[in-house]
Design a protein around this motif. Structure first.
Motif, short mmCIF file in Angstrom:
data_model
loop_
_atom_site.label_atom_id
_atom_site.label_comp_id
_atom_site.label_asym_id
_atom_site.label_seq_id
_atom_site.Cartn_x
_atom_site.Cartn_y
_atom_site.Cartn_z
N ARG A 142 -1.88 11.89 12.80
CA ARG A 142 -1.71 10.92 13.90
C ARG A 142 -2.28 9.56 13.53
NH1 ARG A 142 -1.83 14.20 19.50
NH2 ARG A 142 -0.69 15.97 18.71
N LYS A 143 -1.89 9.13 12.35
CA LYS A 143 -2.31 7.83 11.84
C LYS A 143 -1.08 7.05 11.44
CE LYS A 143 -6.80 9.09 9.87
NZ LYS A 143 -7.56 9.17 8.61
N ARG A 144 -1.27 5.76 11.25
CA ARG A 144 -0.18 4.95 10.74
C ARG A 144 0.02 5.28 9.26
NH1 ARG A 144 -0.71 -0.97 11.11
NH2 ARG A 144 -2.60 -0.55 9.95
N MET A 145 1.25 5.18 8.82
CA MET A 145 1.56 5.48 7.42
C MET A 145 0.74 4.62 6.47
SD MET A 145 5.49 6.29 6.60
CE MET A 145 5.69 5.91 4.91
N VAL A 146 0.56 3.36 6.81
CA VAL A 146 -0.17 2.45 5.93
C VAL A 146 -1.64 2.88 5.80
CG1 VAL A 146 -0.78 0.74 7.70
CG2 VAL A 146 -0.55 0.04 5.31
N ASP A 147 -2.21 3.46 6.85
CA ASP A 147 -3.61 3.90 6.78
C ASP A 147 -3.75 5.10 5.84
OD1 ASP A 147 -4.36 1.89 8.56
OD2 ASP A 147 -3.99 3.17 10.31
N VAL A 148 -2.80 6.03 5.94
CA VAL A 148 -2.82 7.18 5.03
C VAL A 148 -2.59 6.71 3.60
CG1 VAL A 148 -1.64 9.35 4.42
CG2 VAL A 148 -2.07 8.78 6.83
N ALA A 149 -1.64 5.78 3.42
CA ALA A 149 -1.34 5.26 2.08
C ALA A 149 -2.56 4.56 1.48
CB ALA A 149 -0.16 4.30 2.15
N THR A 150 -3.24 3.77 2.28
CA THR A 150 -4.43 3.05 1.80
C THR A 150 -5.50 4.04 1.36
OG1 THR A 150 -3.94 1.23 3.31
CG2 THR A 150 -6.17 1.32 2.43
N TRP A 208 0.84 -1.21 0.00
CA TRP A 208 0.00 0.00 0.00
C TRP A 208 0.88 1.26 0.00
CZ3 TRP A 208 -4.90 -0.05 -1.25
CH2 TRP A 208 -5.66 -1.21 -1.04
N ILE A 209 1.94 1.24 0.80
CA ILE A 209 2.83 2.41 0.87
C ILE A 209 3.51 2.64 -0.47
CG2 ILE A 209 4.98 3.27 1.92
CD1 ILE A 209 3.96 1.94 4.57
N ASP A 210 3.98 1.57 -1.12
CA ASP A 210 4.62 1.71 -2.43
C ASP A 210 3.64 2.23 -3.49
OD1 ASP A 210 7.05 0.91 -1.43
OD2 ASP A 210 6.92 -1.15 -2.18
N MET A 211 2.40 1.74 -3.45
CA MET A 211 1.41 2.24 -4.41
C MET A 211 1.14 3.72 -4.17
SD MET A 211 -1.40 -0.78 -5.15
CE MET A 211 -1.91 -1.06 -3.47
N ALA A 212 1.00 4.12 -2.90
CA ALA A 212 0.73 5.53 -2.57
C ALA A 212 1.92 6.40 -2.98
CB ALA A 212 0.45 5.68 -1.08
N LYS A 213 3.15 5.92 -2.76
CA LYS A 213 4.34 6.68 -3.20
C LYS A 213 4.30 6.90 -4.70
CE LYS A 213 7.94 4.43 -2.04
NZ LYS A 213 9.17 3.78 -1.59
N GLY A 214 3.96 5.84 -5.45
CA GLY A 214 3.87 5.95 -6.91
C GLY A 214 2.83 6.96 -7.34
N ILE A 215 1.69 6.95 -6.68
CA ILE A 215 0.61 7.90 -7.02
C ILE A 215 1.05 9.33 -6.72
CG2 ILE A 215 -1.69 8.66 -6.31
CD1 ILE A 215 -2.34 5.61 -5.96
N LEU A 216 1.60 9.55 -5.52
CA LEU A 216 2.05 10.90 -5.14
C LEU A 216 3.17 11.37 -6.07
CD1 LEU A 216 2.08 10.60 -1.23
CD2 LEU A 216 0.50 11.95 -2.63
N SER A 217 4.08 10.48 -6.39
CA SER A 217 5.19 10.83 -7.28
C SER A 217 4.67 11.26 -8.65
CB SER A 217 6.12 9.62 -7.41
OG SER A 217 7.17 9.91 -8.28
N LYS A 218 3.70 10.54 -9.14
CA LYS A 218 3.14 10.82 -10.48
C LYS A 218 2.29 12.09 -10.47
CE LYS A 218 -0.15 8.69 -13.66
NZ LYS A 218 -0.99 7.51 -13.87
N THR A 219 1.39 12.21 -9.50
CA THR A 219 0.45 13.35 -9.50
C THR A 219 1.12 14.66 -9.08
OG1 THR A 219 -0.28 12.79 -7.25
CG2 THR A 219 -1.59 11.93 -9.08
N LYS A 220 2.14 14.60 -8.24
CA LYS A 220 2.80 15.82 -7.78
C LYS A 220 4.13 16.07 -8.49
CE LYS A 220 0.77 16.30 -3.24
NZ LYS A 220 0.22 17.62 -3.44
N ASN A 221 4.48 15.14 -9.38
CA ASN A 221 5.72 15.25 -10.15
C ASN A 221 6.94 15.43 -9.22
OD1 ASN A 221 7.15 15.16 -12.51
ND2 ASN A 221 7.00 17.37 -12.90
N ILE A 222 7.04 14.48 -8.26
CA ILE A 222 8.15 14.49 -7.31
C ILE A 222 8.80 13.11 -7.31
CG2 ILE A 222 7.20 16.32 -5.83
CD1 ILE A 222 6.14 14.17 -3.95
N SER A 223 9.96 13.00 -6.70
CA SER A 223 10.64 11.69 -6.63
C SER A 223 9.92 10.80 -5.62
CB SER A 223 12.10 11.88 -6.21
OG SER A 223 12.16 12.26 -4.84
#
Length: 198
Positions: free
Chosen positions: A177-185, A146-161
């Protein structure tokens, strides 16, 4: 190990073995163990809570089914009471993945029975620990996905590494104040919702 649950099919001694002196209830009782007996799944489920191990005087083809019933109540070592009758009925299961922690037979001496029960207990609890570790690793892999998918989405939509996307994800998780995986999901699910074909 002080208390054993003997599981068999009928209310009579297992497999009618008492006549030839190989009744597990009697033999294990003579070795100093407190014996409970069960012949139905309901009795086994109820009584296993008070015992330290289960000895199944049944064909090995039934082991996994009965082990599941017992383990749904309590993690205990499961041993097979191997006699000429239960072994004959079990030939078809030789290649199956049978979840037993040890084998007992009517020909064993008390010292042998004690050692088998000791090592079976260790094996059972090691297996339980391995299963917990496996579940933790699988959960971590799922979180990583989930974290890797969210990183890919953020990277693509915000044009960042991806490194910047990871930092952004971590910062957002701290802010909420959430777990990273919850935000990523949440990010992945919203992205999929917005981009799925109508």
């Amino acid at each position: 190990m002080h208390s054993l649950l003997i599981v068999h099919h009928s209310s009579e001694p297992p497999s009618g073995l008492a006549a030839n002196g190989s009744d597990p209830v009697r033999l294990l009782g003579e070795c100093g163990y407190i014996i409970e007996s069960a012949c139905t799944r309901e009795e086994a489920f109820e009584r296993v809570g008070e015992t330290d191990a289960a000895v199944l005087a049944l064909p090995i083809t039934e082991m996994n089914e009965w082990a599941d019933v017992l383990m749904s109540r309590k993690i205990v070592p499961v041993l097979w009471w191997c006699t000429s009758e239960t072994a004959t009925l079990s030939v078809s299961a030789c290649e199956d993945d049978v979840r037993i922690d040890g084998v007992l037979s009517p020909h064993m001496k008390p010292a042998e029975i004690h050692w088998i029960l000791h090592f079976s207990s260790r094996r059972c609890y090691e297996r339980a620990q391995w299963n917990k570790e496996r579940e933790k690793l699988l959960a971590r892999l799922e979180e990583r996905k989930w974290i890797d998918m969210a990183k890919g989405i953020l990277s693509k939509t915000k044009n960042i590494s991806e490194s910047e996307a990871y930092d952004l994800l971590r910062k957002q998780a701290m802010n909420e104040r959430k777990r990273m995986v919850d935000v990523a999901t949440s990010i992945v699910k919203v992205y999929q919702l917005l981009h799925e074909p109508s």
